[in-house]
Design a protein around this motif. Structure first.
Motif, PDB file in Angstrom:
ATOM      1  N   PHE A  46       0.804  -1.214   0.000  1.00 54.91           N
ATOM      2  CA  PHE A  46       0.000   0.000   0.000  1.00 54.91           C
ATOM      3  C   PHE A  46       0.846   1.278   0.000  1.00 54.91           C
ATOM      4  N   ASP A  47       2.146   1.150   0.216  1.00 50.96           N
ATOM      5  CA  ASP A  47       2.981   2.333   0.367  1.00 50.96           C
ATOM      6  C   ASP A  47       2.900   3.226  -0.868  1.00 50.96           C
ATOM      7  N   GLY A  48       2.542   4.494  -0.671  1.00 51.77           N
ATOM      8  CA  GLY A  48       2.445   5.441  -1.766  1.00 51.77           C
ATOM      9  C   GLY A  48       1.144   5.387  -2.535  1.00 51.77           C
ATOM     10  N   GLU A  49       0.204   4.597  -2.082  1.00 52.75           N
ATOM     11  CA  GLU A  49      -1.084   4.478  -2.783  1.00 52.75           C
ATOM     12  C   GLU A  49      -1.962   5.702  -2.508  1.00 52.75           C
ATOM     13  N   ILE A  69      -4.468   8.492   1.214  1.00 53.87           N
ATOM     14  CA  ILE A  69      -3.081   8.158   0.883  1.00 53.87           C
ATOM     15  C   ILE A  69      -2.470   7.382   2.039  1.00 53.87           C
ATOM     16  N   PHE A  70      -1.694   6.365   1.704  1.00 61.42           N
ATOM     17  CA  PHE A  70      -1.024   5.525   2.698  1.00 61.42           C
ATOM     18  C   PHE A  70       0.477   5.601   2.461  1.00 61.42           C
ATOM     19  N   GLN A  71       1.246   5.853   3.543  1.00 62.92           N
ATOM     20  CA  GLN A  71       2.690   5.979   3.424  1.00 62.92           C
ATOM     21  C   GLN A  71       3.393   5.361   4.629  1.00 62.92           C
ATOM     22  N   CYS A  77       3.595   3.482   9.987  1.00 63.54           N
ATOM     23  CA  CYS A  77       2.837   3.867   8.808  1.00 63.54           C
ATOM     24  C   CYS A  77       1.854   4.980   9.165  1.00 63.54           C
ATOM     25  N   VAL A  78       1.476   5.754   8.162  1.00 60.76           N
ATOM     26  CA  VAL A  78       0.484   6.794   8.368  1.00 60.76           C
ATOM     27  C   VAL A  78      -0.492   6.768   7.199  1.00 60.76           C
ATOM     28  N   ALA A  79      -1.789   6.891   7.522  1.00 62.29           N
ATOM     29  CA  ALA A  79      -2.832   6.967   6.509  1.00 62.29           C
ATOM     30  C   ALA A  79      -3.571   8.287   6.691  1.00 62.29           C
ATOM     31  N   VAL A 280       2.362   7.426  -5.597  1.00 63.28           N
ATOM     32  CA  VAL A 280       3.110   8.648  -5.340  1.00 63.28           C
ATOM     33  C   VAL A 280       4.358   8.332  -4.532  1.00 63.28           C
ATOM     34  N   ASP A 281       5.277   9.276  -4.504  1.00 59.64           N
ATOM     35  CA  ASP A 281       6.492   9.148  -3.707  1.00 59.64           C
ATOM     36  C   ASP A 281       6.099   8.980  -2.255  1.00 59.64           C
ATOM     37  N   SER A 282       6.634   7.974  -1.594  1.00 60.69           N
ATOM     38  CA  SER A 282       6.269   7.705  -0.205  1.00 60.69           C
ATOM     39  C   SER A 282       6.668   8.840   0.726  1.00 60.69           C
TER      40      SER A 282
END
Length: 284
Positions: A46-49, A69-71, A77-79, A280-282
């Motif tokens: 999910f990273d960068g989704e 967005i999930f990073q 991790c942060v959503a 997207v860029d994490s």
């Protein structure tokens, strides 16, 4: 703030709770070909989704937009979920903006992503309401504070019951997609402990049977394809609905294509449709 409460659910549709790809409609550079990949088995998938939703209600089409967005970050991790009304509807509602953030840590295969800090912020005209919830599992303490225009209106700490792990709406989303609550099968039910909201502290997810799925598709004029139909019951206070019911049609990878929130107070049923999904860029 009555209108602010009425728009809350619109913002959460993007969340709502369950990101999706419109079949054949994603053409942007670096688009995630989520319909073609295997079901996610790792949170790293999910990273960068980033997913963007158009939200409609009553006779207003595409009246609001929501983004999730999930990073990954240094502590876990942060959503994030950001949603706001736009155009004429934005003007008459004071350009409401809702912002939700869940900070999480991986806590093992039986727990999955465990939130430790959840923030909800609502801006309406020049007013701001914020709620921050902290979950300290080492000392088993749940603390929260509420502020209006920067002034604290409520602050409290209570014990977290033994063996209980609380989830917010965002951590629930990603844990379910990664199957941390168990194998996904049609007809199966899942019961999840939610951060308490006015004496309600459960999220119930029912994976619809084939019969329930076909009935829903017929009612909503949805083309039949492989996927999952979810009937979700959440604390009513989260979305300001009469019964807390959310219906989702998702593809085979548990990415919702259609989201309906039932009986949103003052607006009836609310519908959300994915517009765009990108990688997207994490670090962005």
């Amino acid at each position: 703030m009555a209108m602010s409460k009425k728009i809350t659910l619109l913002m959460l549709i993007g969340f709502l709770f369950w990101t999706t790809i419109v079949r054949g409609g994603i053409n942007a550079p670096d688009s995630l070909q989520l319909n073609d990949r295997q079901a996610s088995n790792s949170i790293a998938d999910f990273d960068g989704e980033k997913l963007v939703y158009d939200i409609s209600f009553l006779w207003f089409k595409d009246a609001a937009v929501g983004t999730t967005i999930f990073q990954q970050e240094s502590e876990g991790c942060v959503a994030r979920l950001t949603a706001e009304t736009k155009g004429f509807i934005g003007f008459i509602t004071g350009y409401i903006k809702h912002f939700y953030v869940s900070h999480m840590k991986m806590a093992g295969e039986e727990i999955g992503l465990q939130p430790y800090l959840f923030e909800k912020k609502i801006n309406f005209q020049k007013k701001e309401e914020k709620t921050i919830t902290s979950l300290d599992y080492e000392n088993r303490i749940r603390s929260w504070s509420k502020t209006k225009n920067g002034k604290i209106t409520d602050w409290k700490s209570v014990s977290i019951p033994v063996s209980i792990v609380y989830y917010d709406i965002l951590s629930t989303l990603y844990n379910f997609r990664a199957s941390y609550y168990g194998e996904i099968q049609k007809g199966k039910d899942f019961l999840i402990h939610a951060i308490p909201e006015k004496n309600e502290s459960e999220i119930h997810i029912h994976v619809g049977t084939r019969e329930e799925e076909l009935k829903f598709k017929k009612e909503e004029n949805i083309e039949d394809s492989e996927g999952y139909f979810l009937i979700i019951k959440i604390p009513k206070e989260i979305f300001k609905t009469k019964n807390g019911e959310v219906l989702i049609w998702g593809n085979k990878n548990l990415l919702p294509l259609n989201v309906i929130v039932r009986d949103y107070i003052g607006f009836g049923d609310i519908r959300g449709t994915l517009r765009e999904a990108v990688k997207v860029d994490s670090k962005s």
